[in-house]
Design a protein around this motif. Structure first.
Motif, short mmCIF file in Angstrom:
data_model
loop_
_atom_site.label_atom_id
_atom_site.label_comp_id
_atom_site.label_asym_id
_atom_site.label_seq_id
_atom_site.Cartn_x
_atom_site.Cartn_y
_atom_site.Cartn_z
N TRP A 341 -1.20 8.15 0.34
CA TRP A 341 -0.17 7.24 0.58
C TRP A 341 -0.48 6.27 1.37
CZ3 TRP A 341 -3.65 11.40 2.04
CH2 TRP A 341 -3.58 11.07 3.63
N GLY A 342 1.73 5.51 1.56
CA GLY A 342 1.74 4.42 1.81
C GLY A 342 2.70 3.74 2.58
N THR A 343 3.20 2.82 3.41
CA THR A 343 4.35 2.71 3.34
C THR A 343 4.57 1.28 4.16
OG1 THR A 343 6.08 3.51 4.89
CG2 THR A 343 4.29 2.72 6.40
N GLU A 344 5.38 0.97 3.43
CA GLU A 344 5.62 -0.79 4.43
C GLU A 344 7.21 -0.91 5.23
OE1 GLU A 344 5.73 -5.04 2.24
OE2 GLU A 344 5.02 -3.76 1.37
N LEU A 364 5.62 -4.74 8.31
CA LEU A 364 4.42 -3.38 9.01
C LEU A 364 4.06 -3.21 7.49
CD1 LEU A 364 6.29 -2.42 12.39
CD2 LEU A 364 4.05 -4.14 12.21
N VAL A 365 2.44 -2.31 7.65
CA VAL A 365 1.78 -1.94 6.54
C VAL A 365 1.28 -0.98 6.93
CG1 VAL A 365 1.08 -2.35 4.03
CG2 VAL A 365 2.70 -3.92 5.02
N TYR A 366 0.95 0.01 5.98
CA TYR A 366 0.57 1.13 6.28
C TYR A 366 -0.44 1.99 5.18
CZ TYR A 366 -2.70 5.07 8.13
OH TYR A 366 -4.27 6.17 8.30
N GLY A 367 -1.46 2.19 4.94
CA GLY A 367 -1.72 2.51 2.97
C GLY A 367 -3.29 3.47 4.01
N ALA A 395 -10.28 5.83 3.37
CA ALA A 395 -9.79 4.77 3.58
C ALA A 395 -8.70 3.99 4.61
CB ALA A 395 -10.56 3.61 2.11
N SER A 396 -8.44 3.28 4.72
CA SER A 396 -6.93 2.84 5.44
C SER A 396 -6.97 2.23 6.31
CB SER A 396 -6.52 3.74 6.49
OG SER A 396 -7.56 3.61 7.96
N ASN A 397 -5.86 1.21 5.85
CA ASN A 397 -5.44 -0.23 6.13
C ASN A 397 -3.90 -0.17 7.03
OD1 ASN A 397 -3.40 0.17 3.22
ND2 ASN A 397 -3.40 -1.61 4.20
N SER A 398 -4.54 -1.24 7.80
CA SER A 398 -3.18 -0.94 9.23
C SER A 398 -3.13 -2.87 9.17
CB SER A 398 -3.00 -0.56 10.26
OG SER A 398 -2.35 -1.09 10.91
N ASP A 399 -1.72 -2.77 8.22
CA ASP A 399 -1.72 -4.91 8.33
C ASP A 399 -0.21 -5.04 9.28
OD1 ASP A 399 -3.32 -4.13 6.71
OD2 ASP A 399 -2.98 -5.56 5.44
N GLN A 400 0.11 -6.46 9.63
CA GLN A 400 1.43 -7.11 10.31
C GLN A 400 1.00 -8.65 9.40
OE1 GLN A 400 -1.67 -6.38 12.78
NE2 GLN A 400 -0.72 -4.20 12.25
N GLY A 417 3.09 -18.49 7.24
CA GLY A 417 2.80 -17.12 6.80
C GLY A 417 1.20 -16.82 7.90
N LEU A 418 0.94 -15.67 8.29
CA LEU A 418 -0.14 -15.49 8.65
C LEU A 418 -0.40 -13.55 8.69
CD1 LEU A 418 -1.50 -15.96 11.87
CD2 LEU A 418 -0.63 -15.14 12.79
N ARG A 419 -1.20 -12.73 8.78
CA ARG A 419 -1.64 -11.61 8.03
C ARG A 419 -2.30 -11.20 8.90
NH1 ARG A 419 0.17 -7.78 3.25
NH2 ARG A 419 -0.72 -6.01 3.77
N ARG A 420 -2.84 -10.63 9.87
CA ARG A 420 -3.81 -9.33 10.66
C ARG A 420 -3.63 -8.03 9.80
NH1 ARG A 420 -7.76 -10.89 14.07
NH2 ARG A 420 -8.45 -8.27 14.62
N THR A 421 -4.93 -7.98 9.00
CA THR A 421 -5.50 -7.35 8.68
C THR A 421 -6.47 -5.74 8.79
OG1 THR A 421 -4.41 -7.49 5.95
CG2 THR A 421 -6.44 -6.30 6.22
N LYS A 422 -6.69 -4.91 9.24
CA LYS A 422 -7.78 -4.05 9.75
C LYS A 422 -8.30 -3.14 8.26
CE LYS A 422 -9.22 -1.01 13.60
NZ LYS A 422 -8.71 -0.17 14.83
N VAL A 423 -9.31 -2.99 7.94
CA VAL A 423 -9.75 -1.86 6.78
C VAL A 423 -10.58 -0.65 7.44
CG1 VAL A 423 -10.55 -1.88 4.87
CG2 VAL A 423 -8.68 -3.51 5.04
#
Length: 704
Positions: A341-344, A364-367, A395-400, A417-423
């Motif tokens: 599942w996920g959301t943006e 904001l992104v989460y999966g 597994a999960s990701n949290s991005d901005q 652009g700029l993206r911060r990703t945490k996996v």
């Protein structure tokens, strides 16, 4: 002289014609039709609809006609072969997803798609760990495919060497139903039914298909049932909700790869390209999978300057794969039961900054995905009672992200652009015995990826652009599963993510009133490239120190008089190891070519339509240079050139519309290797493509 249309007029033109981005004009004399090419409107590059001609990125659109006309519509490789910079290899079997890579990213993949992020209507088909399954989407309802390459793809996060976004059709304004059948070589058949329309303010599109084939190769039969439903509700004049439901159920035999005769260098070296190994037959290698996904996209306009998008999705996937270990019938069954599942949440803003227009998107992104994995030994294709692996993979990701465009001058736009990703990857081992210690563990990867680009609008017919960005790619669960090829191997927790620096410059030019040229050159420098040590039953991976990629991509399209169109795409790629490293096959020298990549790819097409009779036809040519199959470059798949032809008719009879097509692939019956398995541990590198084969399709549509 032809003057390129402004963006609003381009949007209207795109909506008014069968091929978005093309408008027809008639000259005052000679009664000859002159076709003017308009750059299509795209959303993938900036997340807001913009004219692709004015964007500082390499992005192409494969339109509905090229996806659905004269195709089985079962795999993305059918239509993506026309896009420069993209390798989309047909494995001639349905047990694996097509081998898709962009600029060499994803070339190592043996299962699924790596290094390329895949979306449908903004909903990701790529999981948080970077695995992608493009086979989830029903191509019967896809209106277009946007393909983004280069630095700006990093704004989609982990594993984004490129972005492929499929956009589904909108429902018909007037209710209609249709049914179609396709028949072809090797016992191939496909039946489909469809309903579309608008009722009480709800737009609906429902499609169902059933596909079956005996397969070109021995032991490659497959079947796939697939259904899709799309609903769009206008809640009020400022808010609309789109719901997309995908489902499929598939069974397919896996013929595996072939070895080459040691002394031979030609495709004929494969004694029988349809054959399979004894291990494949004894182990009955095959796959059964099902997937259900529901996605929601809520769009709300706050005012003329601000809007928001809220995307949610949830799904389940079951995958049971039987693989071979040896020629005596020993094998392994890997079962994965997945929930994801996920959301943006995205905010879009536009206005003026220092009296110059700008657009801005922030999100904001989460999966998250949970895989219950159970591996079991098999004998002659039957599972035993005992397991060798039982674990939960999380597994999960949290991005901005923040992305914007500012027109600093009348003829210069800046994009950044700029993206911060945490996996995060976590393994919860449930198979713990005296001889099997607890292999539980976790990994976390974090990275900030900036991009910047500019476009110089020299005049209405000519643009130049340049961009730069950083990217990164984390290992997937498949890649961290085994430290070595032993059945009781621990996970490979030492595998590092790869990081890259990406440079690109290009031009987009209207060469005349009917010809559009896109050209770009690029360079990518990668540290810690993830490399397949061996693939097959127990795939293992490691990090190479440095790799580099540079090349060029060119596409040109002309719309000539009398409804004749010409299209050509050329890709040049030099993908090399830039430092020595030691793999399972020995020393890999700097300067070796990254396996699975093609130095040269060419696609050309000439098409003609006779509007009065409803007849259309096209002749296609495709060339791929040789591809190395291992890091040491000791073996390769030979180059090949093949030709295809398609033709069809369409008739309108009151409320009925009928269409028919015939397609012949590989019309000169060329023997060639359609796909390779990189660094295969059993030297079964080669997947032969089909010889001359054909498809015939019939469709009937009734509009109420």
């Amino acid at each position: 002289m032809f003057i390129r249309k402004t963006l609003p007029y381009a949007v209207l033109s795109a909506c008014a014609f069968a091929q978005p981005g093309m408008a027809a004009e008639t000259t005052d004399t000679g009664h000859e039709e002159r076709i003017s090419i308009l750059a299509p409107i795209v959303v993938t590059a900036t997340r807001q609809a913009q004219d692709s001609f004015d964007l500082p990125v390499a992005i192409d659109v494969v339109e509905k006609e090229n996806i659905q006309d004269g195709q089985a519509r079962m795999t993305l490789s059918e239509s993506l072969i026309r896009v420069p910079g993209i390798t989309a290899q047909n494995r001639t079997q349905m047990a694996q997803d097509p081998q898709i890579s962009t600029r060499g990213f994803g070339a190592r993949s043996s299962f699924g798609v790596r290094g390329v992020r895949v979306y449908v209507d903004g909903i990701p088909l790529t999981m948080p760990d970077g695995q992608g399954q493009p086979g989830n989407v029903d191509l019967d309802i896809v209106q277009g495919v946007e393909v983004l390459r280069g630095p700006f793809s990093a704004l989609y996060g982990n594993s984004s060497g490129g972005v492929i976004q499929m956009l589904t059709e909108d429902a018909a304004k007037t209710p209609e139903v249709s049914a179609g059948v396709v028949f072809g070589s090797y016992g191939t058949s496909k039946e489909s039914v469809r309903a579309s329309g608008t009722s009480e303010g709800i737009e609906y599109l429902i499609n169902y298909s059933n596909y079956e084939s005996d397969g070109y190769r021995d032991h490659s039969a497959s079947s796939k049932k697939q259904g899709t439903a799309k609903f769009k509700i206008n809640l009020n004049e400022d808010t609309k909700l789109t719901t997309l439901v995908n489902w499929f159920d598939q069974d397919a035999q896996d013929p595996g790869g072939l070895t080459r005769n040691a002394s031979a260098t030609e495709p004929s070296a494969f004694n029988d390209p349809k054959s399979v190994s004894r291990a494949t037959l004894r182990s009955d290698t095959r796959v059964s999978r099902s997937n259900t996904q529901v996605g929601f996209n809520l769009e709300h306009t706050i005012n003329e300057s601000n809007s928001i998008n809220f995307i949610n999705y949830v799904g389940t996937r079951e995958n049971l794969q039987y693989l071979s270990l040896n020629s005596t019938g020993g094998g392994r069954a890997s079962a994965i039961s997945r929930e994801f599942w996920g959301t943006e949440l995205r905010w879009n803003n536009q206005g003026l900054l220092l009296s110059k227009p700008y657009t801005l998107s922030a999100g904001l992104v989460y999966g998250k995905m949970n895989d219950d994995r159970l591996d079991t030994p098999t004998t002659n294709g039957e599972k035993s009672a005992s397991a060798t692996r039982n674990e939960k993979n999380i597994a999960s990701n949290s991005d901005q992200y923040l992305q914007g465009k500012w027109s600093v001058l009348d003829n210069i736009d800046l994009h950044a652009g700029l993206r911060r990703t945490k996996v995060s990857l976590e393994i919860d081992d449930k198979f713990i015995t005296n001889t099997n210690p607890d292999n539980s563990g976790s990994l976390t990867y974090e990275k900030t990826t900036p991009v910047i680009g500019a476009v110089w609008k020299v005049n209405p017919l000519l643009n130049f652009y340049a961009n730069y960005g950083k990217g990164f790619e984390t290992p997937t669960f498949i890649e961290v599963a085994y430290l070595n090829s032993n059945i009781n191997s621990t996970p490979n927790f030492g595998l590092k993510p790869s990081t890259s620096k990406n440079f690109e410059i290009g031009t987009k030019a209207f060469l005349s009133d009917n010809t559009l040229l896109n050209a770009t050159i690029f360079k990518t420098l990668t540290d810690d490239e993830i490399i397949a040590l061996t693939t097959g039953t127990f795939a293992t991976y490691t990090n190479a120190a440095k790799t580099k990629r540079n090349g060029a991509e060119v596409s040109i399209e002309s719309k000539l008089a009398h409804n004749i169109s010409l299209y050509g795409a050329y890709t040049l790629l030099n993908a090399k190891f830039d430092s020595d490293y030691v793999g399972n096959l020995g020393l890999v020298n700097a300067g070796n070519t990254i396996p699975g990549t093609y130095h040269t790819q060419i696609y050309a097409e000439a098409a003609w339509k006779h509007v009065e009779s409803g007849f259309r036809t096209a002749f296609e040519a495709r060339h791929n240079s040789k591809a190395y199959v291992n890091d040491t470059n000791t073996d390769s798949a030979p180059s090949y050139t093949i030709f295809n032809v398609r033709a069809g008719f369409e008739q309108q009879l009151k409320s009925w519309r009928f269409s028919e097509f015939v397609r012949v692939e590989n019309i000169f019956d060329k023997d060639y290797i359609g796909s390779v398995r990189v660094n295969d541990g059993n030297s079964r590198f080669f997947e032969p493509a089909a010889g001359r084969n054909w498809l015939v399709g019939l469709n009937a549509n009734y509009r109420f």
